[in-house]
Design a protein around this motif. Structure first.
Motif, PDB file in Angstrom:
ATOM      1  N   GLU A 189       0.807  -1.221   0.000  1.00 51.81           N
ATOM      2  CA  GLU A 189       0.000   0.000   0.000  1.00 51.81           C
ATOM      3  C   GLU A 189       0.844   1.277   0.000  1.00 51.81           C
ATOM      4  O   GLU A 189       0.494   2.263  -0.654  1.00 51.81           O
ATOM      5  N   LYS A 190       1.980   1.268   0.704  1.00 53.63           N
ATOM      6  CA  LYS A 190       2.763   2.498   0.825  1.00 53.63           C
ATOM      7  C   LYS A 190       3.393   2.936  -0.494  1.00 53.63           C
ATOM      8  O   LYS A 190       3.847   4.085  -0.619  1.00 53.63           O
ATOM      9  N   TYR A 191       3.425   2.039  -1.494  1.00 56.71           N
ATOM     10  CA  TYR A 191       4.023   2.399  -2.780  1.00 56.71           C
ATOM     11  C   TYR A 191       2.987   2.802  -3.826  1.00 56.71           C
ATOM     12  O   TYR A 191       3.357   3.147  -4.946  1.00 56.71           O
ATOM     13  N   THR A 192       1.710   2.767  -3.485  1.00 52.61           N
ATOM     14  CA  THR A 192       0.669   2.977  -4.499  1.00 52.61           C
ATOM     15  C   THR A 192       0.752   4.358  -5.148  1.00 52.61           C
ATOM     16  O   THR A 192       0.464   4.511  -6.330  1.00 52.61           O
ATOM     17  N   SER A 229      -2.507  -4.499  -0.406  1.00 53.81           N
ATOM     18  CA  SER A 229      -1.683  -4.300  -1.593  1.00 53.81           C
ATOM     19  C   SER A 229      -2.574  -3.914  -2.764  1.00 53.81           C
ATOM     20  O   SER A 229      -3.784  -4.148  -2.759  1.00 53.81           O
ATOM     21  N   LEU A 230      -1.952  -3.311  -3.773  1.00 53.72           N
ATOM     22  CA  LEU A 230      -2.663  -2.856  -4.960  1.00 53.72           C
ATOM     23  C   LEU A 230      -2.235  -3.705  -6.148  1.00 53.72           C
ATOM     24  O   LEU A 230      -1.038  -3.861  -6.414  1.00 53.72           O
ATOM     25  N   GLU A 292      12.540   9.031  11.688  1.00 41.80           N
ATOM     26  CA  GLU A 292      11.640   8.121  10.967  1.00 41.80           C
ATOM     27  C   GLU A 292      12.450   7.440   9.886  1.00 41.80           C
ATOM     28  O   GLU A 292      13.133   8.103   9.098  1.00 41.80           O
ATOM     29  N   THR A 293      12.393   6.118   9.848  1.00 42.73           N
ATOM     30  CA  THR A 293      13.225   5.364   8.910  1.00 42.73           C
ATOM     31  C   THR A 293      12.420   4.853   7.735  1.00 42.73           C
ATOM     32  O   THR A 293      11.192   4.699   7.806  1.00 42.73           O
ATOM     33  N   GLY A 294      13.147   4.592   6.639  1.00 40.25           N
ATOM     34  CA  GLY A 294      12.527   4.041   5.431  1.00 40.25           C
ATOM     35  C   GLY A 294      13.096   2.680   5.102  1.00 40.25           C
ATOM     36  O   GLY A 294      13.158   1.794   5.952  1.00 40.25           O
ATOM     37  N   ILE A 295      13.564   2.519   3.874  1.00 33.65           N
ATOM     38  CA  ILE A 295      14.082   1.225   3.450  1.00 33.65           C
ATOM     39  C   ILE A 295      15.454   0.978   4.073  1.00 33.65           C
ATOM     40  O   ILE A 295      16.115   1.913   4.546  1.00 33.65           O
TER      41      ILE A 295
END
Length: 335
Positions: A189-192, A229-230, A292-295
């Motif tokens: 979802e976070k990449y949509t 997910s999309l 705040e962290t990401g990948i």
């Protein structure tokens, strides 16, 4: 004789009078960099069109022409169902129609000389029209006994044999249109918001070392509530040799690059009950700062917020450092 000394002994201060020096730690200076994130997700190769071919009516197969594994054109005849009874009904109606037309012609002549009323003539004409309509119905039923391909494509394996009795639930064969192939896959979802039509993704399949490309053509209208997910559909570009509909695909999605991404070594992160922190070196003082962290990968982790270019974070002595401790940077590891 006993002698006594008059000197006095000076008492030394506690701790020997020496102040403990600030511990030396390694630091990492924050710098922004260009970064393009790539994720790998599972997918499937699908045909442009695929359908099971069913007969429209029940009956016995008198002719079967399914060329298994071969390409066929649109409208090709695959099977013929027995239609002898319908042909007999059609011949009977044809005879009735011939008689009805003769009667209609006689009535028309009589109407001209006022031998019959207009109402009587209309009755003979209506009989002709009714028979013609019945014949059209029978012809439609006869046409439904012929099973044709709905579009051009590659035939699968036949599911029946000549002489078999079939119903509309029977599957004669499956046809796949493989002139164009599609790629279906899902992203979290976070990449949509970072997926767009026309975006190019690459993929590979098991047992095939070739890398293929696909162009994003459409997305599902909603996010799957089960796995958040999309679902995305792409059109495979270029050659499709070696691809089979239904194949499992490993899809790589590369997103637009960030020009000011921030990364720190993974050992700079301090997990807490409420999130994650790093220790900043500010005027030789240890300052704990929320981030705040990401990948992440094996050695680095992305910082989405909480740091800026030029900051110095600790990468050693972290477990022994407490808030507001005096520290001394002994070495900058990224210089």
């Amino acid at each position: 004789m006993v002698l006594f000394s008059c000197g006095t002994k000076t008492k030394e201060p506690a701790g020997g009078g020496k102040k403990r020096p600030a511990p030396k730690v390694d630091g990492f200076v924050i710098k922004t960099e260009a970064f393009s994130e790539t994720i790998e997700v599972p997918g499937s190769v699908v045909a442009n069109e695929v359908t099971e071919i069913h007969p429209e009516v029940s009956g016995r197969i008198v002719s079967l022409n399914v060329r298994e594994g071969q390409y066929v054109g649109s409208g090709a005849v695959l099977a013929k169902i027995y239609d002898g009874d319908l042909q007999a009904q059609l011949r009977k109606l044809q005879s009735q129609l011939n008689t009805a037309r003769l009667n209609e012609n006689r009535a028309a002549q009589l109407l001209k000389i006022q031998g019959i009323s207009k109402e009587e003539y209309d009755g003979t004409l209506l009989n002709v029209r009714n028979i013609e309509a019945d014949m059209a119905i029978i012809r439609t039923d006869i046409s439904r006994t012929v099973v044709r391909t709905p579009f051009s494509g590659k035939m699968g394996l036949k599911g029946i044999s000549p002489g078999a009795y079939v119903t509309p639930a029977s599957v004669i064969a499956t046809i796949n249109q493989t002139s164009t192939l599609k790629l279906d896959f899902s992203v979290p979802e976070k990449y949509t918001s970072r997926i767009y039509n026309g975006q190019i993704v690459t993929f590979t399949t098991d047992g095939n070392d070739r890398e293929y490309a696909a162009r994003v053509a459409a997305t599902e209208s909603n996010i799957n509530e089960t796995n958040r997910s999309l679902t995305i559909r792409g059109i495979v570009n270029g050659g499709t040799a070696g691809l089979v509909p239904g194949s499992f695909a490993k899809v790589k999605v590369q997103f637009s690059p960030k020009s000011n991404a921030i990364f720190v070594p993974t050992n700079a992160i301090v997990p807490t009950a409420k999130g994650k922190q790093v220790i900043l070196a500010v005027d030789s003082i240890a300052v704990f700062n929320n981030v705040e962290t990401g990948i992440r990968d094996s050695s680095r982790i992305e910082i989405l917020s909480g740091l800026k270019s030029g900051d110095t974070v600790l990468v050693s002595g972290i477990m022994a450092t407490k808030p507001n401790d005096k520290i001394a940077i002994g070495r900058i590891v990224n210089q």
